[in-house]
Enzyme design. Structure first.
Site, PDB file in Angstrom:
ATOM      1  N   LYS A   1       0.842  -1.193   0.000  1.00 31.28           N
ATOM      2  CA  LYS A   1       0.000   0.000   0.000  1.00 31.28           C
ATOM      3  C   LYS A   1       0.882   1.249   0.000  1.00 31.28           C
ATOM      4  O   LYS A   1       1.772   1.408   0.838  1.00 31.28           O
ATOM      5  CB  LYS A   1      -0.912   0.011   1.231  1.00 31.28           C
ATOM      6  CG  LYS A   1      -1.986  -1.065   1.211  1.00 31.28           C
ATOM      7  CD  LYS A   1      -3.027  -0.798   0.137  1.00 31.28           C
ATOM      8  CE  LYS A   1      -4.190  -1.769   0.240  1.00 31.28           C
ATOM      9  NZ  LYS A   1      -5.229  -1.521  -0.795  1.00 31.28           N
TER      10      LYS A   1
ATOM     11  N   ASP B   1      -0.263  -0.627  -4.650  1.00 24.64           N
ATOM     12  CA  ASP B   1      -1.635  -0.125  -4.717  1.00 24.64           C
ATOM     13  C   ASP B   1      -1.675   1.277  -4.120  1.00 24.64           C
ATOM     14  O   ASP B   1      -1.490   1.453  -2.912  1.00 24.64           O
ATOM     15  CB  ASP B   1      -2.566  -1.064  -3.947  1.00 24.64           C
ATOM     16  CG  ASP B   1      -4.028  -0.638  -4.044  1.00 24.64           C
ATOM     17  OD1 ASP B   1      -4.321   0.338  -4.764  1.00 24.64           O
ATOM     18  OD2 ASP B   1      -4.876  -1.284  -3.408  1.00 24.64           O
TER      19      ASP B   1
ATOM     20  N   GLU C   1      -1.614  -0.482  -8.990  1.00 25.45           N
ATOM     21  CA  GLU C   1      -3.067  -0.537  -8.922  1.00 25.45           C
ATOM     22  C   GLU C   1      -3.645   0.844  -8.625  1.00 25.45           C
ATOM     23  O   GLU C   1      -3.233   1.515  -7.681  1.00 25.45           O
ATOM     24  CB  GLU C   1      -3.471  -1.526  -7.814  1.00 25.45           C
ATOM     25  CG  GLU C   1      -4.965  -1.730  -7.665  1.00 25.45           C
ATOM     26  CD  GLU C   1      -5.288  -2.814  -6.646  1.00 25.45           C
ATOM     27  OE1 GLU C   1      -6.459  -2.916  -6.250  1.00 25.45           O
ATOM     28  OE2 GLU C   1      -4.370  -3.564  -6.248  1.00 25.45           O
TER      29      GLU C   1
ATOM     30  N   ASP D   1      -8.813  -0.463 -10.707  1.00 23.85           N
ATOM     31  CA  ASP D   1      -9.595  -1.047  -9.621  1.00 23.85           C
ATOM     32  C   ASP D   1     -10.860  -0.226  -9.379  1.00 23.85           C
ATOM     33  O   ASP D   1     -11.922  -0.531  -9.913  1.00 23.85           O
ATOM     34  CB  ASP D   1      -8.749  -1.141  -8.352  1.00 23.85           C
ATOM     35  CG  ASP D   1      -9.515  -1.739  -7.171  1.00 23.85           C
ATOM     36  OD1 ASP D   1     -10.622  -2.280  -7.379  1.00 23.85           O
ATOM     37  OD2 ASP D   1      -9.026  -1.667  -6.026  1.00 23.85           O
TER      38      ASP D   1
ATOM     39  N   LYS E   1     -13.811  -6.976  -8.123  1.00 25.31           N
ATOM     40  CA  LYS E   1     -14.207  -7.151  -6.726  1.00 25.31           C
ATOM     41  C   LYS E   1     -15.717  -7.293  -6.678  1.00 25.31           C
ATOM     42  O   LYS E   1     -16.447  -6.466  -7.243  1.00 25.31           O
ATOM     43  CB  LYS E   1     -13.751  -5.965  -5.870  1.00 25.31           C
ATOM     44  CG  LYS E   1     -12.250  -5.902  -5.661  1.00 25.31           C
ATOM     45  CD  LYS E   1     -11.866  -4.703  -4.814  1.00 25.31           C
ATOM     46  CE  LYS E   1     -10.351  -4.663  -4.593  1.00 25.31           C
ATOM     47  NZ  LYS E   1      -9.932  -3.417  -3.911  1.00 25.31           N
TER      48      LYS E   1
END
Length: 363
Positions: free
Chosen positions: A162, A190, A218, A243, A267
């Site tokens: 992250k 991400d 991402e 995403d 997702k």
């Protein structure tokens, strides 16, 4: 097998450590569980996390959407008519994708039970075992390097890091982590929409110049900024994964038509469940684009549904289903087996979930 009742409950599971991203910090999973009951005694299970900063869904909105709109639209319908049920759900209320996903998952669980087959076999049956990455929360560089080494000791070979809180520190984070873990470990990052387009290009080019070997980045920019996403893709060599920019099949089609991303992240809480996720898989196959399957902070119920989709479809080549590994306890009996990075499906009908402990019913 007809729908006779839909019950809603809460589940609370503490996390082993706080989960930190550029958007939020979370210390426990506080999700909504759905049970769809039928006239045969079969029960299907679904789940929805209230992830307001991403989907806009809160606990109250999820419960309200299910009880006041979705349930009423499908009560009495036959599970055999899965297509007709999904159309009813879609038309019952706009948006509310997490609420729709929870019911969708429970219905597909029942669909597998109806035909006495594990869901992944009904959806494609590509494989029975998958390997996931694990997420490293955003912290100071040294702490993230330590967390990365701990994950490797547990058997993880791919880490999702992250970033997105501070560009200069993000570069230092990745340099520190790469130095600690070496080059046999895959690193994907991400940014959770944390950078502006030009800023993202500067940061990613610097990571390229440092030889950090990033597998992909991402969602480097804000979800609505498809032009900015394409700008990043056109100006760096690191592949770009969309995403938050992709909720629906229509979104996926637009992103691919614009050439704005190299990969698509699916997702279930964004797509409204498996029904539209399958459509995104088909669109990606047409464009020759690989997909990643991801999750929010979810327990094993909805992650289990994502596991079945990943096992079913060969177009899903990247797995980011570490939610259950982050939980301090497992309250779900049955379903897939999560052994660190390895996830193995069983041959129980549907999703194979037998019971969920610790539920607080809301009816």
């Amino acid at each position: 097998m007809k729908i006779t009742n839909i019950r809603v409950a809460e589940i609370s599971v503490p996390l082993k450590v706080p989960f930190k991203t550029a958007l939020r910090t979370v210390t426990s999973i506080e999700d909504i569980i759905v049970e769809v009951h039928t006239d045969t005694g079969n029960i299907g299970y679904g789940e929805a996390p209230p992830t307001a900063v991403i989907t806009g869904d809160t606990k109250g909105s999820i419960v309200g959407a299910i009880n006041d709109y979705i349930s009423k639209s499908i009560m009495g319908m036959d599970i055999e008519n899965i297509e007709g049920i999904m159309k009813k759900i879609d038309r019952s209320i706009v948006k509310n994708t997490s609420a729709k996903a929870a019911v969708d998952i429970a219905l597909y669980d029942l669909y597998g039970q109806l035909y006495n087959a594990p869901l992944y076999k009904l959806l494609g049956g590509h494989r029975k075992e998958i390997t996931t990455d694990i997420t490293i929360s955003v912290n100071e560089p040294e702490e993230m390097a330590k967390d990365s080494l701990d994950a490797i000791k547990r058997g993880f070979k791919t880490l999702k890091i992250k970033v997105g809180k501070d560009p200069l520190i993000d570069i230092e984070r990745m340099k520190t982590i790469r130095k600690a873990v070496g080059y046999d470990i895959k690193l994907r990052i991400d940014a959770n929409q944390g950078w502006k387009p030009k800023e993202a290009v500067r940061v990613l080019r610097k990571m390229e110049d440092e030889g950090l070997e990033i597998e992909f980045v991402e969602q480097p920019v804000e979800a609505h900024d498809v032009e900015g996403l394409k700008f990043v893709r056109d100006n760096v060599s690191i592949p770009v994964l969309a995403d938050e920019s992709v909720f629906s099949p229509k979104d996926a089609l637009y992103i691919l038509q614009q050439g704005a991303a190299d990969l698509i992240n699916i997702k279930l809480m964004k797509t409204g469940g498996l029904h539209d996720a399958l459509k995104i898989c088909s669109i990606a196959e047409i464009y020759g684009t690989e997909c990643m399957i991801g999750c929010m902070l979810e327990s094993k119920v909805s992650v289990n549904a994502a596991v079945h989709l990943a096992a079913a479809k060969s177009v899903i080549t990247k797995i980011d289903l570490d939610g259950p590994f982050l939980c301090s306890e497992d309250t779900i009996e049955g379903g897939s087996t999560f052994e660190e990075s390895k996830i193995t499906l069983n041959d129980e009908p549907g999703l194979g979930i037998k019971k969920i402990n610790g539920l607080k019913y809301l009816d």
